[in-house]
Design an enzyme around this catalytic site. Structure first.
Site, PDB file in Angstrom:
ATOM      1  N   HIS A  45       0.768  -1.226   0.034  1.00 37.61           N
ATOM      2  CA  HIS A  45      -0.026  -0.061   0.086  1.00 37.61           C
ATOM      3  C   HIS A  45       0.780   1.240   0.051  1.00 37.61           C
ATOM      4  O   HIS A  45       1.174   1.822   1.011  1.00 37.61           O
ATOM      5  CB  HIS A  45      -1.004  -0.047   1.293  1.00 37.61           C
ATOM      6  CG  HIS A  45      -1.991   0.968   1.120  1.00 37.61           C
ATOM      7  ND1 HIS A  45      -3.162   0.755   1.889  1.00 37.61           N
ATOM      8  CD2 HIS A  45      -2.192   2.277   0.326  1.00 37.61           C
ATOM      9  CE1 HIS A  45      -3.991   1.864   1.595  1.00 37.61           C
ATOM     10  NE2 HIS A  45      -3.355   2.750   0.817  1.00 37.61           N
ATOM     11  N   HIS A  99     -10.771   0.327   0.803  1.00 38.09           N
ATOM     12  CA  HIS A  99     -10.444   1.476   2.011  1.00 38.09           C
ATOM     13  C   HIS A  99     -11.987   1.679   2.285  1.00 38.09           C
ATOM     14  O   HIS A  99     -13.049   1.938   1.799  1.00 38.09           O
ATOM     15  CB  HIS A  99     -10.236   2.742   1.164  1.00 38.09           C
ATOM     16  CG  HIS A  99     -10.079   3.876   1.993  1.00 38.09           C
ATOM     17  ND1 HIS A  99      -9.108   4.649   2.077  1.00 38.09           N
ATOM     18  CD2 HIS A  99     -10.899   4.223   3.223  1.00 38.09           C
ATOM     19  CE1 HIS A  99      -9.404   5.643   2.987  1.00 38.09           C
ATOM     20  NE2 HIS A  99     -10.476   5.407   3.612  1.00 38.09           N
ATOM     21  N   HIS A 106       2.363  14.118   1.140  1.00 34.84           N
ATOM     22  CA  HIS A 106       2.091  15.441   0.604  1.00 34.84           C
ATOM     23  C   HIS A 106       3.238  16.511   1.328  1.00 34.84           C
ATOM     24  O   HIS A 106       3.910  16.342   2.261  1.00 34.84           O
ATOM     25  CB  HIS A 106       0.782  15.987   1.358  1.00 34.84           C
ATOM     26  CG  HIS A 106      -0.548  15.179   1.098  1.00 34.84           C
ATOM     27  ND1 HIS A 106      -0.982  15.099  -0.139  1.00 34.84           N
ATOM     28  CD2 HIS A 106      -0.872  14.136   1.608  1.00 34.84           C
ATOM     29  CE1 HIS A 106      -2.010  14.312  -0.123  1.00 34.84           C
ATOM     30  NE2 HIS A 106      -1.784  13.595   0.858  1.00 34.84           N
ATOM     31  N   ARG A 157       2.502   8.807  -6.487  1.00 34.02           N
ATOM     32  CA  ARG A 157       1.822  10.150  -6.815  1.00 34.02           C
ATOM     33  C   ARG A 157       2.364  10.427  -8.352  1.00 34.02           C
ATOM     34  O   ARG A 157       1.925  11.520  -8.767  1.00 34.02           O
ATOM     35  CB  ARG A 157       2.656  11.126  -5.950  1.00 34.02           C
ATOM     36  CG  ARG A 157       2.444  11.226  -4.315  1.00 34.02           C
ATOM     37  CD  ARG A 157       0.822  11.106  -4.239  1.00 34.02           C
ATOM     38  NE  ARG A 157       0.678  11.306  -2.587  1.00 34.02           N
ATOM     39  CZ  ARG A 157      -0.465  10.943  -2.084  1.00 34.02           C
ATOM     40  NH1 ARG A 157      -1.537  10.595  -2.856  1.00 34.02           N
ATOM     41  NH2 ARG A 157      -0.902  11.220  -1.007  1.00 34.02           N
ATOM     42  N   HIS A 178       1.619   5.063  -2.194  1.00 34.66           N
ATOM     43  CA  HIS A 178       1.037   6.147  -3.102  1.00 34.66           C
ATOM     44  C   HIS A 178       2.379   6.814  -3.773  1.00 34.66           C
ATOM     45  O   HIS A 178       2.897   7.861  -3.091  1.00 34.66           O
ATOM     46  CB  HIS A 178       0.054   7.306  -2.576  1.00 34.66           C
ATOM     47  CG  HIS A 178      -1.073   6.479  -1.919  1.00 34.66           C
ATOM     48  ND1 HIS A 178      -2.342   6.450  -2.668  1.00 34.66           N
ATOM     49  CD2 HIS A 178      -1.603   5.703  -0.833  1.00 34.66           C
ATOM     50  CE1 HIS A 178      -3.251   6.005  -2.059  1.00 34.66           C
ATOM     51  NE2 HIS A 178      -2.913   5.524  -1.000  1.00 34.66           N
ATOM     52  N   ASP A 192       0.589   2.593   3.515  1.00 40.01           N
ATOM     53  CA  ASP A 192      -0.247   3.746   2.975  1.00 40.01           C
ATOM     54  C   ASP A 192       0.508   4.913   2.892  1.00 40.01           C
ATOM     55  O   ASP A 192       0.390   6.125   3.341  1.00 40.01           O
ATOM     56  CB  ASP A 192      -1.572   4.065   4.148  1.00 40.01           C
ATOM     57  CG  ASP A 192      -2.626   4.789   3.250  1.00 40.01           C
ATOM     58  OD1 ASP A 192      -2.401   5.095   2.072  1.00 40.01           O
ATOM     59  OD2 ASP A 192      -3.530   5.476   4.119  1.00 40.01           O
ATOM     60  N   ASN A 233      -4.877   6.494  -7.489  1.00 38.91           N
ATOM     61  CA  ASN A 233      -5.235   7.575  -7.405  1.00 38.91           C
ATOM     62  C   ASN A 233      -4.147   8.666  -7.790  1.00 38.91           C
ATOM     63  O   ASN A 233      -4.001   9.657  -7.056  1.00 38.91           O
ATOM     64  CB  ASN A 233      -5.932   8.159  -5.843  1.00 38.91           C
ATOM     65  CG  ASN A 233      -5.172   8.022  -4.846  1.00 38.91           C
ATOM     66  OD1 ASN A 233      -3.829   7.308  -4.896  1.00 38.91           O
ATOM     67  ND2 ASN A 233      -5.171   8.621  -3.807  1.00 38.91           N
ATOM     68  N   GLU A 257      -6.508   0.943  -4.174  1.00 41.90           N
ATOM     69  CA  GLU A 257      -7.814   0.431  -3.171  1.00 41.90           C
ATOM     70  C   GLU A 257      -9.009   1.205  -3.485  1.00 41.90           C
ATOM     71  O   GLU A 257      -9.072   2.195  -4.129  1.00 41.90           O
ATOM     72  CB  GLU A 257      -7.006   1.077  -1.840  1.00 41.90           C
ATOM     73  CG  GLU A 257      -6.821   2.536  -1.974  1.00 41.90           C
ATOM     74  CD  GLU A 257      -6.618   3.324  -0.543  1.00 41.90           C
ATOM     75  OE1 GLU A 257      -5.464   3.820  -0.612  1.00 41.90           O
ATOM     76  OE2 GLU A 257      -7.012   3.125   0.376  1.00 41.90           O
ATOM     77  N   HIS A 278      -5.635  -0.563   5.731  1.00 44.42           N
ATOM     78  CA  HIS A 278      -5.350   0.281   7.167  1.00 44.42           C
ATOM     79  C   HIS A 278      -6.539   0.255   8.113  1.00 44.42           C
ATOM     80  O   HIS A 278      -7.140   1.146   8.466  1.00 44.42           O
ATOM     81  CB  HIS A 278      -5.048   1.949   6.542  1.00 44.42           C
ATOM     82  CG  HIS A 278      -5.944   2.336   5.177  1.00 44.42           C
ATOM     83  ND1 HIS A 278      -7.261   2.319   5.496  1.00 44.42           N
ATOM     84  CD2 HIS A 278      -5.453   2.902   4.123  1.00 44.42           C
ATOM     85  CE1 HIS A 278      -7.547   2.600   4.353  1.00 44.42           C
ATOM     86  NE2 HIS A 278      -6.689   3.139   3.578  1.00 44.42           N
TER      87      HIS A 278
HETATM   88 ZN    ZN Z   1      -4.307   4.622   0.555  1.00 45.59          ZN
END
Ligand code: ZN
Length: 429
Positions: free
Chosen positions: A54, A172, A295, A58, A56, A291, A88, A138, A223
């Site tokens: 899991h 999720h 940012h 980006r 991200h 996860d 995402n 997810e 998560h």
């Molecule tokens: Zn996630």
């Protein structure tokens, strides 16, 4: 390379020969071959690299937060040898051409990887499943970063399709209809936890597990942050993962973390955190995954209702768990199962997840006396902050991916390496 007299996760002492990309021999008194490099691992632990299902990364779309290059470097420092990227991004990975675009960025990966396919109203399963997808996920049974929330009928479609294709679905689970809107009047960091109440997760998790069980299939709950969600998955054939932040942080840390402690699902009460930790220790929890959701500081420094959700974690997860193992709160064999053996088994990764002859040589060497305190300035993620500042950690001395040492801590140096897709790729496409 011959690694001599290493202590494995279960306490056995073994010599391990790496030949090419693979573990060739695991044994006792293995004779050195001509010209072979020998590493004396006496007193050190040799563990399989972490399979973080899991993450991200980006890219494409949010390269100012993280890229395949920075994210997988950060992974390698933390002893992660396989990362699974989530959909995402921009464009979201919900149809074949978006997958292809992401796959081209993944050429920058330093460690092995999988690419998940997302499910939204706009998804195109036919073109997605024409690609070497890792899994579906997810899948958001709630609105979250990237506005990829879906309703139950689409979720059921995705479950059916995943079963036909033989891939898992990572979920999720948060039911927005039970969020506590009275918390929206508050502006402190704890308001986020009050708003996305535990019941929202428990309810959605039970529903997702029941829908899967009705169809004689299973889901993987991402998560899980409450003991009830973990127990719900354990009662069915479904599996679950817990993040290091839900294991080690709680609402009482929010005074200090502020909006940097905002993530989905949010931090819970200390007594719930303890029960989550107990379930990690006793084997009810299947997987630890990060996860990793970077940012920038600037983005996170907004007010609690405007700051984006998510914290970086791919670099610190295994080091934090190893520090727990060193203190005796968690067995080294549990760390191995949670970070390598179980994720490899649940997601069907041949030759990953264990120190066995014929497996890929995805390895980390650890000196458990070498305890450090995590400092954001030492980390390699692009965003340069961590919710674990000051926490004790044991970083790997080196990380090896398919037979190649890709990172050495002493020199803080990386070696060039080409990460590969863990799902078979057709050479003819
Ligand atoms: Zn996630």
């Amino acid at each position: 390379m011959l690694i001599r007299n290493a202590t494995l996760a279960d306490g056995r002492h073994r010599d391990v020969r790496v030949a090419g990309e693979d573990i060739e021999t695991v044994g006792h008194g293995v004779e050195r071959c001509d010209g072979e490099r020998v590493v004396d691992a006496t007193g050190k632990r040799l563990l399989p690299g972490m399979v973080d299902v899991h993450v991200h990364l980006r890219e494409p779309g949010f390269e100012h937060k993280e890229t395949w290059e920075t994210g997988t470097r950060s992974a390698a420092v933390g002893g992660v040898t396989t990362v699974v990227d989530q959909p995402n991004t921009r464009p979201p990975t919900v149809e074949g051409p978006a997958f292809d675009r992401k796959r081209s960025h993944a050429d920058d990966a330093l460690v092995d990887f999988g690419i998940n396919g997302g499910v939204t109203e706009h998804w195109d399963p036919d073109s997605l499943f024409d690609r070497p997808l890792f899994a579906l996920g997810e899948v958001f049974l709630a609105d979250s970063t990237g506005e990829m929330g879906i309703d139950e009928s689409l979720f059921v479609d995705a479950l059916e399709r995943a079963r036909q294709e033989g891939v898992p679905v990572t979920v999720h689970a948060e039911d927005e209809s039970v969020f506590d809107h009275s918390a929206r009047e508050r502006t402190d960091a704890d308001a986020w936890s009050a708003y996305r109440r535990a019941d929202a997760e428990i309810r959605a998790t039970r529903r997702a597990c029941a829908l899967a069980a009705d169809r004689d299939t299973r889901v993987h709950i991402a998560h899980a942050s409450t003991p009830e969600s973990i127990d719900a998955a354990a009662r069915t054939a479904s599996t679950c993962e817990v993040t290091p932040h839900h294991m080690l942080l709680s609402r009482r840390h929010l005074d200090e973390l502020g909006t940097h402690g905002r993530m989905n699902p949010p931090l819970r009460r200390e007594r719930h955190r303890r029960k989550v930790f107990e379930r990690v220790v006793d084997g009810t929890v299947d997987v630890v995954a990060t996860d990793h959701a970077p940012h920038t500081r600037q983005e996170k420094d907004a007010g609690i209702w405007d700051a984006p959700s998510g914290v970086p974690g791919v670099e610190t997860a295994l080091p934090l768990l190893l520090a727990q193992a060193r203190q005796g709160t968690l067995g080294f064999d549990r760390v191995r199962d949670l970070t390598a053996r179980n994720p490899a088994a649940i997601f069907g990764l041949p030759r990953k997840g264990g120190i066995e002859e014929g497996n890929h040589a995805d390895l980390v060497l650890v000196d458990t006396d070498d305890v450090e305190h995590i400092r954001a300035t030492d980390l390699h993620t692009n965003v340069g902050w961590t919710p674990f500042e000051g926490h004790e950690a044991v970083f790997p001395e080196w990380t090896m991916c398919r037979g190649q040492v890709v990172y050495r801590r002493g020199r803080d140096s990386f070696e060039p390496h080409q990460g590969e897709n863990v799902r078979r790729e057709n050479s003819d496409r």
